[in-house]
Scaffold this active site. Structure first.
Site, PDB file in Angstrom:
ATOM      1  N   VAL A 105       5.810  14.023 -20.132  1.00 34.05           N
ATOM      2  CA  VAL A 105       4.186  15.101 -20.454  1.00 34.05           C
ATOM      3  C   VAL A 105       3.351  14.890 -20.494  1.00 34.05           C
ATOM      4  O   VAL A 105       3.032  13.813 -20.716  1.00 34.05           O
ATOM      5  CB  VAL A 105       5.390  15.907 -21.148  1.00 34.05           C
ATOM      6  CG1 VAL A 105       4.121  17.276 -21.695  1.00 34.05           C
ATOM      7  CG2 VAL A 105       6.619  16.983 -21.061  1.00 34.05           C
ATOM      8  N   CYS A 106       2.473  15.569 -19.763  1.00 33.05           N
ATOM      9  CA  CYS A 106       0.404  14.936 -19.845  1.00 33.05           C
ATOM     10  C   CYS A 106       0.987  13.279 -19.510  1.00 33.05           C
ATOM     11  O   CYS A 106       1.086  12.989 -19.136  1.00 33.05           O
ATOM     12  CB  CYS A 106       0.203  15.793 -20.485  1.00 33.05           C
ATOM     13  SG  CYS A 106      -1.718  15.815 -21.149  1.00 33.05           S
ATOM     14  N   SER A 107       0.218  12.796 -20.680  1.00 28.76           N
ATOM     15  CA  SER A 107      -0.297  11.359 -20.468  1.00 28.76           C
ATOM     16  C   SER A 107       1.153  10.185 -20.349  1.00 28.76           C
ATOM     17  O   SER A 107       0.973   9.722 -20.936  1.00 28.76           O
ATOM     18  CB  SER A 107      -0.842  11.446 -21.656  1.00 28.76           C
ATOM     19  OG  SER A 107      -1.031  11.530 -22.846  1.00 28.76           O
ATOM     20  N   GLY A 108       2.317  10.243 -20.884  1.00 30.55           N
ATOM     21  CA  GLY A 108       3.207  10.755 -21.537  1.00 30.55           C
ATOM     22  C   GLY A 108       3.540   9.223 -19.509  1.00 30.55           C
ATOM     23  O   GLY A 108       4.290   8.805 -20.053  1.00 30.55           O
ATOM     24  N   VAL A 109       2.691  10.032 -18.939  1.00 29.60           N
ATOM     25  CA  VAL A 109       3.143   8.982 -17.866  1.00 29.60           C
ATOM     26  C   VAL A 109       2.050   7.654 -17.527  1.00 29.60           C
ATOM     27  O   VAL A 109       2.994   6.733 -16.770  1.00 29.60           O
ATOM     28  CB  VAL A 109       2.716   9.726 -16.489  1.00 29.60           C
ATOM     29  CG1 VAL A 109       0.772   9.796 -16.487  1.00 29.60           C
ATOM     30  CG2 VAL A 109       2.966   9.348 -15.392  1.00 29.60           C
TER      31      VAL A 109
END
Length: 329
Positions: A105-109
């Protein structure tokens, strides 16, 4: 079949995105006839608090990295960190190798990228982070403006609300439409926006250094359903066509044709949301002439068809109406 979910949390955790993961996968909705998932929150170490980006908030995971073992889904929350402990990356790789689906999710990438899971794979992130993602992980195939990307065993999403879409998409994919509709009803959100929809549609706002074009722009908006030639608009502005085109680009950042097309798409969005007019009727109201041309420009600007957009946002959408009634709104 999705039975177990491990939420991986790290320092500098984004609370909203973590809350989305908990809301979709972690609540007991058995009273609604929905399945209860084995949900666990995992950090680098069990019972060691992690700082959140919101001041004064600490998150304490019940499980350490061993909690990722055997999970059907590992959901990686957003974090401001860009460097990650090697044991975390090893655990994520091991979970993926063992067959777990990995969701960010979002910057978890960025955690997925550091683990090498993005190499040669399509992915997305918040529009404000895609350039950094490309620089750090040049082998990743970054889709810069999509809500989420499903690569089968790898699902990545853009920021905030797009995380809801990605999570619900996974529920629909693994557990079916009845389950996702039940969860969305309790959350009072549309069951899912399409992943191919653009993260946002940027409306050019004229920043006029002089007032020359402001009346013309206002008039174009009031008459968006009519045909407008550059020559006719230039005449209305009291300029030559060449001078008008140059001034228009300087003040709006685009051409008259592109600006007008975007205004028509924006108008059609509002009509799809607020009325039950047919797509053909909306096309005429917005100056496209016919449904085919509206569909072409709408998909190009927004990323989905007018029909799909209406299903998610229209005031008459069954899912939204049902959710509102259930919530007592």
């Amino acid at each position: 079949m999705l039975r177990s979910v491990a939420a991986l949390v790290l320092d500098e955790l984004a609370v909203f995105e973590f809350g989305v993961i908990c809301e979709v996968f972690g609540l007991d909705r058995s009273e609604d006839g929905l399945p209860v998932l084995d949900f666990r929150v995992c950090g680098p170490e069990a019972h060691v608090p992690l700082r959140a980006t919101s001041g004064g908030v600490l998150i304490t995971p019940d499980s350490g990295l061993e909690g990722l073992v055997g999970a059907d889904l590992v959901a990686v929350g957003a974090t401001r960190l860009r460097e990650f402990p090697e044991p975390v990356l090893d655990a994520l790789r091991a979970a993926h190798d063992a067959g777990a689906t990995i969701l960010s999710v979002c910057s978890g990438v960025f955690v997925l990228g550091a683990a090498g899971l993005l190499d040669g794979r399509r992915c997305t992130a918040h529009w404000n982070a895609v350039d950094d993602l490309r620089v750090r992980y040049p082998l990743a195939q970054v889709e810069p403006d999509l809500l989420f990307v499903d690569e089968g065993d790898l699902v990545t999403s853009a920021g905030t609300a797009a995380g809801i879409d990605a999570c619900l998409h996974l529920v629909r994919r693994e557990l079916g439409s009845a389950v996702v509709n039940g969860i969305a009803r309790r959350m009072v959100v549309p069951p899912q926006r399409e992943g191919g929809q653009r993260q946002y549609v940027d409306q050019p706002i004229p920043e006029c250094s002089v007032d020359t074009l402001a009346p013309v722009l206002d008039w174009m908006l009031e008459h968006v359903d009519e045909d407008h030639s550059v020559a006719a608009l230039a005449d209305r502005a009291g300029m030559s066509a060449r001078t008008f085109a140059r001034r228009f680009a300087a003040e709006t950042g685009t051409t008259p044709v592109r600006w007008l097309t975007l205004q028509r798409v924006l108008r059609s969005q509002r009509l799809l949301e607020d009325t039950d007019l047919s797509v053909e009727e909306i096309a005429r109201e917005c100056g496209f002439g016919g449904a085919a041309l509206l569909r072409h420009h709408f998909r190009r600007q927004v990323g989905v068809s007018p029909a799909d957009y209406r299903r998610s946002y229209g005031c008459g959408a069954d899912a939204v109406a049902t959710a509102m009634r259930t919530a007592g709104a």
